[in-house]
Design a protein around this motif. Structure first.
Motif, PDB file in Angstrom:
ATOM      1  N   UNK A   2      22.925  47.366  51.048  1.00 23.91           N
ATOM      2  CA  UNK A   2      24.070  46.560  51.456  1.00 23.91           C
ATOM      3  C   UNK A   2      25.260  47.438  51.826  1.00 23.91           C
ATOM      4  N   UNK A   3      26.072  46.926  52.744  1.00 22.11           N
ATOM      5  CA  UNK A   3      27.332  47.562  53.127  1.00 22.11           C
ATOM      6  C   UNK A   3      28.468  46.674  52.649  1.00 22.11           C
ATOM      7  N   UNK A   4      29.604  47.281  52.362  1.00 23.42           N
ATOM      8  CA  UNK A   4      30.804  46.553  51.969  1.00 23.42           C
ATOM      9  C   UNK A   4      31.838  46.783  53.070  1.00 23.42           C
ATOM     10  N   UNK A   5      32.360  45.684  53.614  1.00 26.80           N
ATOM     11  CA  UNK A   5      33.317  45.735  54.712  1.00 26.80           C
ATOM     12  C   UNK A   5      34.617  45.059  54.323  1.00 26.80           C
ATOM     13  N   UNK A   6      35.703  45.493  54.942  1.00 28.33           N
ATOM     14  CA  UNK A   6      36.975  44.787  54.859  1.00 28.33           C
ATOM     15  C   UNK A   6      37.197  44.152  56.221  1.00 28.33           C
ATOM     16  N   UNK A  29      32.785  45.543  45.854  1.00 32.02           N
ATOM     17  CA  UNK A  29      33.477  44.445  46.525  1.00 32.02           C
ATOM     18  C   UNK A  29      34.443  43.750  45.574  1.00 32.02           C
ATOM     19  N   UNK A  30      34.020  43.534  44.350  1.00 37.43           N
ATOM     20  CA  UNK A  30      34.881  42.890  43.347  1.00 37.43           C
ATOM     21  C   UNK A  30      36.127  43.751  43.091  1.00 37.43           C
ATOM     22  N   UNK A  35      41.861  44.833  44.089  1.00 34.71           N
ATOM     23  CA  UNK A  35      42.888  45.807  44.450  1.00 34.71           C
ATOM     24  C   UNK A  35      43.744  45.303  45.610  1.00 34.71           C
ATOM     25  N   UNK A  36      43.103  44.640  46.577  1.00 40.42           N
ATOM     26  CA  UNK A  36      43.808  44.150  47.764  1.00 40.42           C
ATOM     27  C   UNK A  36      44.375  42.730  47.571  1.00 40.42           C
ATOM     28  N   UNK A  37      44.052  42.102  46.431  1.00 41.26           N
ATOM     29  CA  UNK A  37      44.480  40.719  46.151  1.00 41.26           C
ATOM     30  C   UNK A  37      43.980  39.756  47.222  1.00 41.26           C
ATOM     31  N   UNK A  38      42.679  39.857  47.543  1.00 40.58           N
ATOM     32  CA  UNK A  38      42.054  38.999  48.548  1.00 40.58           C
ATOM     33  C   UNK A  38      40.723  38.483  48.027  1.00 40.58           C
ATOM     34  N   UNK A  39      40.099  37.580  48.785  1.00 40.58           N
ATOM     35  CA  UNK A  39      38.808  37.032  48.399  1.00 40.58           C
ATOM     36  C   UNK A  39      37.659  37.946  48.788  1.00 40.58           C
ATOM     37  N   UNK A  40      36.463  37.571  48.355  1.00 43.27           N
ATOM     38  CA  UNK A  40      35.271  38.328  48.718  1.00 43.27           C
ATOM     39  C   UNK A  40      34.138  37.332  48.906  1.00 43.27           C
ATOM     40  N   UNK A  41      33.121  37.739  49.668  1.00 46.93           N
ATOM     41  CA  UNK A  41      31.952  36.882  49.847  1.00 46.93           C
ATOM     42  C   UNK A  41      30.718  37.730  50.066  1.00 46.93           C
ATOM     43  N   UNK A  56      33.625  41.748  52.504  1.00 50.04           N
ATOM     44  CA  UNK A  56      32.289  41.203  52.752  1.00 50.04           C
ATOM     45  C   UNK A  56      31.216  42.140  52.242  1.00 50.04           C
ATOM     46  N   UNK A  57      30.152  41.563  51.717  1.00 49.72           N
ATOM     47  CA  UNK A  57      28.942  42.312  51.405  1.00 49.72           C
ATOM     48  C   UNK A  57      27.899  41.846  52.408  1.00 49.72           C
TER      49      UNK A  57
END
Length: 75
Positions: A2-6, A29-30, A35-41, A56-57
């Motif tokens: 898997x890759x983790x993207x912003x 991702x978590x 750290x960025x105070x944003x959501x993840x999926x 994103x993952x």
């Protein structure tokens, strides 16, 4: 793997990490989202149309295909 993207609100993407196993990708991702105070999926196989900033993952193969589509390369 898997890759983790912003992804920012304009849908521009930046790679945070590539080729991680599932647990490492989820943990990164978590941490990055907190750290960025944003959501993840977890977007492996999902529609990639989130609104706003998001971490994103994605399946590494999916990311490779998307980069190739943007550059016109074949995979």
């Amino acid at each position: 793997m898997y890759d983790v993207l912003y992804r920012d609100p304009t849908h521009a993407e930046r790679l945070i990490a590539a080729g991680l196993d599932r647990d490492a990708a989820c943990e990164l991702a978590r941490t990055e989202a907190n750290r960025r105070h944003i959501g993840r999926m977890f977007a492996a196989g999902s529609d990639l149309t989130p609104v706003g900033d998001v971490v994103l993952i994605v399946d590494s193969k999916q990311q490779t295909r998307r980069v190739a589509q943007k550059t016109g390369d074949s995979v």
